[in-house]
Design a protein around this motif. Structure first.
Motif: not given
Length: 353
Positions: A269-271, A278-290
């Motif tokens: 699921h797109l997330t 510091d979270v590693e993004p993935g195929e279905h995971l985008g991460v915006v680090r504040l």
């Protein structure tokens, strides 16, 4: 009277400088006598409607962290008075100062002291309040940009004053806001086509970041017209997440939210996770680090900047003009809808009328 209207995109561009002005403007008001007669309040009740209600998650969190009992309520729930609420000050929030539900709550407040937090002055709500704290008549877009984030600034500062907090964390907010907007744009760009094809969106957070989730759900409905809902993290875990399917998941937080984002994305699921970790993004995971921030108010402002970037991108991808509002309800603002406001919001809907 209404504040000056600008476009959503202009609001994003002007927001860093506007918030720096608002910080100084509100600090100056609170350094004087504006809240002197309210600092003894120990049971504040915050009321608002729409985006203003969402913003109220911030002062409630600030005050509870300082052992001050505080709660928020939809202004429409107290239009008939404050029976059943143990409060010694009613704080009403309305950017325009004309929200009909908040005005009705103030008129029914009886002997309870009232304080208004608003942008536009003069306004009916300011006239009714014992104390008014304003943002300085900052220009804002119809789907709020500056108005919402500046309200968060003011509410954090007001709550800090009521709690007796020493100082605040607003210095440098303009630079942090620009940084987060750049990071958000870079993360959202590769996801925008898939996100725009989603049939709905879930926005999830806990604590003060519930303000971000609720504002996100509202903007997703208002701007790209994506059906959206906001949920508290722990509630979402208790069954609400089971409806995931062709759904965009927007998750704010550093705790259980990270595991939630991974569970959703691992299931395909797109997330989009907005976090200071510091979270590693993935195929279905985008991460915006504040950037690391002190206090919930600045964090909510930075989270909201990500939301604004997202809805702007989805609006373009779905070919929905950002300012193209469909409905103009004439009973939500005292005096009805300002035709000038609606003209800039929905020019293609008004030119033929």
């Amino acid at each position: 009277m209404s504040g000056t209207r600008i476009t959503f995109h202009t609001g994003q561009d002007q927001q860093p400088e506007a918030l720096a002005r608002v910080v100084d403007h509100v600090r100056a008001q609170l350094s004087g006598t504006a809240l002197a007669d309210l600092t003894s309040a120990r049971r504040p009740l915050f009321a608002g409607i729409g985006a203003s209600f969402a913003a109220l998650a911030v002062p409630v969190e600030v005050l509870r962290a300082h052992a001050v009992p505080a709660q928020r309520v939809l202004a429409s729930e107290i239009e008939d008075g404050l029976a059943g609420f143990d409060t010694d000050v009613l704080v009403g929030v309305s950017q325009s100062g004309r929200s009909s539900e908040t005005l009705a709550a103030f008129r029914a407040s009886g002997a309870v002291r009232t304080a208004a937090v608003l942008n536009v002055t003069p306004s009916p709500l300011a006239d009714l309040a014992d104390v008014a704290v304003d943002l300085g008549n900052e220009p804002d877009s119809y789907a709020s940009t500056i108005g919402f984030t500046a309200t968060v600034v003011a509410l954090d500062l007001v709550a800090g004053a009521l709690a007796g907090r020493a100082g605040d964390a607003w210095d440098g907010i303009a630079g942090r806001l620009r940084t987060v907007r750049e990071r958000a744009a870079a993360t959202i760009e590769p996801l925008r086509a898939r996100a725009a094809a989603c049939v709905a969106a879930d926005c999830v957070a806990s604590g003060a970041s519930r303000a971000s989730a609720e504002e996100a759900a509202l903007l997703l409905r208002e701007v790209p017209r994506v059906p959206a809902a906001a949920s508290a993290t722990r509630n979402y875990l208790h069954g609400e997440m089971e409806s995931a399917g062709n759904t965009l998941h927007l998750v704010f937080g550093d705790g259980r939210e990270i595991g939630l984002a991974r569970s959703l994305s691992d299931a395909g699921h797109l997330t989009l996770l907005v976090t200071t970790r510091d979270v590693e993004p993935g195929e279905h995971l985008g991460v915006v680090r504040l950037p690391d921030t002190e206090g919930p108010g600045p964090r909510v402002v930075l989270e909201t900047a990500v939301v604004q970037e997202l809805v702007q991108a989805l609006s373009a991808e779905r070919d929905v003009p950002v300012e193209a509002f469909v409905f103009a309800n004439d009973d939500t603002k005292e005096g009805g809808v300002d035709p000038g406001d609606f003209a800039i919001a929905s020019p293609e809907l008004t030119t033929g009328s």
